[in-house]
Design a protein around this motif. Structure first.
Motif, PDB file in Angstrom:
ATOM      1  N   HIS A 162       0.806  -1.224   0.000  1.00 40.83           N
ATOM      2  CA  HIS A 162       0.000   0.000   0.000  1.00 40.83           C
ATOM      3  C   HIS A 162       0.842   1.278   0.000  1.00 40.83           C
ATOM      4  O   HIS A 162       0.325   2.360  -0.246  1.00 40.83           O
ATOM      5  CB  HIS A 162      -0.915   0.014   1.238  1.00 40.83           C
ATOM      6  N   SER A 163       2.121   1.152   0.284  1.00 39.87           N
ATOM      7  CA  SER A 163       2.992   2.313   0.429  1.00 39.87           C
ATOM      8  C   SER A 163       3.693   2.649  -0.878  1.00 39.87           C
ATOM      9  O   SER A 163       4.223   1.767  -1.563  1.00 39.87           O
ATOM     10  CB  SER A 163       4.031   2.030   1.522  1.00 39.87           C
ATOM     11  N   GLU A 164       3.722   3.948  -1.221  1.00 40.94           N
ATOM     12  CA  GLU A 164       4.402   4.392  -2.436  1.00 40.94           C
ATOM     13  C   GLU A 164       5.903   4.132  -2.333  1.00 40.94           C
ATOM     14  O   GLU A 164       6.542   3.761  -3.321  1.00 40.94           O
ATOM     15  CB  GLU A 164       4.142   5.876  -2.685  1.00 40.94           C
ATOM     16  N   LYS A 165       6.476   4.321  -1.154  1.00 41.05           N
ATOM     17  CA  LYS A 165       7.899   4.065  -0.960  1.00 41.05           C
ATOM     18  C   LYS A 165       8.225   2.594  -1.250  1.00 41.05           C
ATOM     19  O   LYS A 165       9.197   2.283  -1.943  1.00 41.05           O
ATOM     20  CB  LYS A 165       8.324   4.415   0.467  1.00 41.05           C
ATOM     21  N   ASN A 166       7.411   1.699  -0.722  1.00 38.23           N
ATOM     22  CA  ASN A 166       7.654   0.276  -0.913  1.00 38.23           C
ATOM     23  C   ASN A 166       7.425  -0.156  -2.361  1.00 38.23           C
ATOM     24  O   ASN A 166       8.124  -1.032  -2.872  1.00 38.23           O
ATOM     25  CB  ASN A 166       6.772  -0.547   0.029  1.00 38.23           C
ATOM     26  N   ILE A 167       6.450   0.473  -3.017  1.00 43.48           N
ATOM     27  CA  ILE A 167       6.207   0.194  -4.435  1.00 43.48           C
ATOM     28  C   ILE A 167       7.431   0.614  -5.249  1.00 43.48           C
ATOM     29  O   ILE A 167       7.910  -0.134  -6.116  1.00 43.48           O
ATOM     30  CB  ILE A 167       4.957   0.947  -4.942  1.00 43.48           C
ATOM     31  N   THR A 211       8.563  11.482   2.933  1.00 46.12           N
ATOM     32  CA  THR A 211       7.162  11.496   3.338  1.00 46.12           C
ATOM     33  C   THR A 211       6.440  10.498   2.454  1.00 46.12           C
ATOM     34  O   THR A 211       6.390  10.643   1.238  1.00 46.12           O
ATOM     35  CB  THR A 211       6.546  12.899   3.164  1.00 46.12           C
ATOM     36  N   ASP A 212       5.911   9.468   3.077  1.00 43.85           N
ATOM     37  CA  ASP A 212       5.332   8.362   2.310  1.00 43.85           C
ATOM     38  C   ASP A 212       3.843   8.570   2.060  1.00 43.85           C
ATOM     39  O   ASP A 212       3.151   9.262   2.797  1.00 43.85           O
ATOM     40  CB  ASP A 212       5.547   7.054   3.068  1.00 43.85           C
ATOM     41  N   LYS A 213       3.372   7.966   0.979  1.00 41.26           N
ATOM     42  CA  LYS A 213       1.956   7.989   0.646  1.00 41.26           C
ATOM     43  C   LYS A 213       1.439   6.566   0.614  1.00 41.26           C
ATOM     44  O   LYS A 213       2.170   5.634   0.266  1.00 41.26           O
ATOM     45  CB  LYS A 213       1.730   8.626  -0.731  1.00 41.26           C
ATOM     46  N   THR A 214       0.165   6.400   0.959  1.00 36.93           N
ATOM     47  CA  THR A 214      -0.453   5.078   0.854  1.00 36.93           C
ATOM     48  C   THR A 214      -1.705   5.198   0.012  1.00 36.93           C
ATOM     49  O   THR A 214      -2.297   6.265  -0.098  1.00 36.93           O
ATOM     50  CB  THR A 214      -0.822   4.520   2.239  1.00 36.93           C
ATOM     51  N   VAL A 215      -2.085   4.090  -0.582  1.00 38.20           N
ATOM     52  CA  VAL A 215      -3.315   4.065  -1.363  1.00 38.20           C
ATOM     53  C   VAL A 215      -4.304   3.159  -0.654  1.00 38.20           C
ATOM     54  O   VAL A 215      -3.950   2.085  -0.153  1.00 38.20           O
ATOM     55  CB  VAL A 215      -3.045   3.564  -2.810  1.00 38.20           C
ATOM     56  N   ASP A 216      -5.533   3.611  -0.589  1.00 37.27           N
ATOM     57  CA  ASP A 216      -6.591   2.839   0.072  1.00 37.27           C
ATOM     58  C   ASP A 216      -7.116   1.800  -0.908  1.00 37.27           C
ATOM     59  O   ASP A 216      -7.827   2.122  -1.853  1.00 37.27           O
ATOM     60  CB  ASP A 216      -7.717   3.776   0.522  1.00 37.27           C
ATOM     61  N   THR A 217      -6.770   0.546  -0.689  1.00 41.09           N
ATOM     62  CA  THR A 217      -7.199  -0.511  -1.618  1.00 41.09           C
ATOM     63  C   THR A 217      -8.698  -0.734  -1.569  1.00 41.09           C
ATOM     64  O   THR A 217      -9.268  -1.349  -2.467  1.00 41.09           O
ATOM     65  CB  THR A 217      -6.487  -1.834  -1.287  1.00 41.09           C
ATOM     66  N   ALA A 218      -9.346  -0.216  -0.544  1.00 37.85           N
ATOM     67  CA  ALA A 218     -10.798  -0.391  -0.459  1.00 37.85           C
ATOM     68  C   ALA A 218     -11.520   0.399  -1.538  1.00 37.85           C
ATOM     69  O   ALA A 218     -12.629   0.072  -1.943  1.00 37.85           O
ATOM     70  CB  ALA A 218     -11.292   0.033   0.926  1.00 37.85           C
ATOM     71  N   VAL A 219     -10.863   1.474  -2.033  1.00 39.15           N
ATOM     72  CA  VAL A 219     -11.520   2.299  -3.038  1.00 39.15           C
ATOM     73  C   VAL A 219     -11.019   1.993  -4.450  1.00 39.15           C
ATOM     74  O   VAL A 219     -11.466   2.582  -5.405  1.00 39.15           O
ATOM     75  CB  VAL A 219     -11.284   3.811  -2.743  1.00 39.15           C
TER      76      VAL A 219
END
Length: 373
Positions: free
Chosen positions: A77-82, A187-195
């Motif tokens: 879910h994390s942009e950094k990890n992606i 500064t990390d970003k996450t994406v909500d997989t629910a949406v």
């Protein structure tokens, strides 16, 4: 005024194509066109690029990348990890699949994944680091890139000696890449997989067929299958299954490669350049290879400079490190730029960021070279 704006817009969209075309034409003034021009063109590289872009386009049209993007975002879910995943994957894939193949395959996928975060700046940095990663990861193996294969056979370098020589640079590169991803994603970003939208899996038969074609391309890269056979099979099968996939090919990229082949071929035949290289290489093979790669790319540099030195090891290090720097230092870098510029309007920012990051990596690895030499 309207015409001027249109011309500026066209130049921004395909600046590398236009510049390479102009430079190729200028070089023709110094070296008159003759039958040797045909030898400039690496038809094998063009055939592989064309076939891979066609297969990737076909994959996209059946929703393959959308499906795997959805799956990946469901796990990470994390942009950094992606970003870290994509950069490291590029590094190791390039060792076996070459830097060109890795970028043609992964960059469209990366663009699809990263659009979920709606962060243009970080998308750009991730793509740049993926390009650096593919160029540096490929230096560890003889089949990682064309100049390695050429020098490996030309100088009869043993496989163990090859790996021992390049391993310190490869290991240092991986560490630098991981640190770079972390620094650029403070500064990390996450994406909500629910949406995220539920994406249906691609149809099985086309998926299997296109995967077979992709494997066929990889076998061609490994010199197991002739590029003419691969090209004929891929072109015919995709034409039967989905002729609209041909619209997804970046023909401008292929033409850009042709222009650079002509430019590089002509530069090698200009006496001033040829004589200058002859004199300079005696002082330091590695640094000469790095500098010449910035102008004529690292593959032609390897072929050109091998005629002036018996020091294959230094030339190997120089042409691999020389893939860093300018956009044309490694022709594979053009692939990412063209993909990015196709979907973004900030091409000039990309070029600036690309150059700065590449120079930083080059300087750091040069320090390592000076320590080891």
């Amino acid at each position: 005024m309207e015409l001027k704006n249109k011309l500026i817009e066209i130049f921004k969209k395909d600046s590398v194509l236009i510049i390479s075309g102009v430079l190729a034409l200028v070089s023709c003034i110094f070296v008159k066109p003759d039958m040797d021009y045909i030898g400039y063109i690496n038809f094998r590289v063009l055939a592989i690029l064309f076939s891979l872009m066609l297969v990737v386009s076909a994959y996209i049209r059946i929703g393959t990348f959308d499906f795997f993007t959805n799956k990946l975002l469901g796990k990470i879910h994390s942009e950094k990890n992606i970003s870290l995943f994509l950069v490291v994957l590029s590094f190791f894939m390039s060792m076996l699949l070459t830097n060109d193949v890795t970028l043609v395959t992964l960059v469209p996928f990366a663009l699809n994944v990263l659009k979920a975060f709606k962060d243009r700046r970080r998308t750009m940095f991730t793509l740049i680091l993926m390009t650096v990663s593919a160029n540096l990861g490929s230096m560890l193996t003889p089949i990682g890139n064309p100049q390695n294969l050429y020098l490996y056979t030309e100088y009869h370098i043993a496989l163990t000696d090859f790996i021992k020589l390049m391993l310190p640079y490869s290991a240092a590169s991986l560490i630098l890449l991981v640190v770079s991803v972390i620094l650029l994603n403070k500064t990390d970003k996450t994406v909500d997989t629910a949406v995220t939208e539920e994406v249906s899996s691609p149809k099985r038969v086309p998926l299997i067929v296109y995967t077979i074609l992709f494997v066929l391309c990889l076998l061609t890269v490994s010199n197991i299958i002739s590029f003419t056979v691969m090209l004929a099979v891929v072109a015919l099968v995709v034409l039967i299954f989905d002729r609209k996939a041909y619209k997804g090919i970046d023909y401008g990229l292929l033409l850009t490669f042709v222009f650079f082949f002509v430019l590089i071929g002509n530069l090698g035949r200009i006496d001033v350049i040829h004589d200058t290289l002859s004199r300079v290489i005696e002082k330091n093979v590695t640094l000469t290879a790095i500098l010449s790669s910035q102008v004529i790319s690292n593959v032609p540099s390897a072929m050109l400079l091998s005629a002036f030195t018996k020091n294959g090891s230094s030339l190997l290090v120089g042409t691999n490190l020389g893939g860093l720097g300018t956009l044309i230092a490694s022709m594979a870098s053009l692939i990412t730029y063209k993909f990015y510029n196709k979907v973004k309007s900030e091409g000039e920012h990309y070029l600036l960021a690309f150059t700065v990051i590449n120079i930083i990596f080059l300087l750091l690895l040069l320090v390592l070279y000076l320590v080891l030499s």
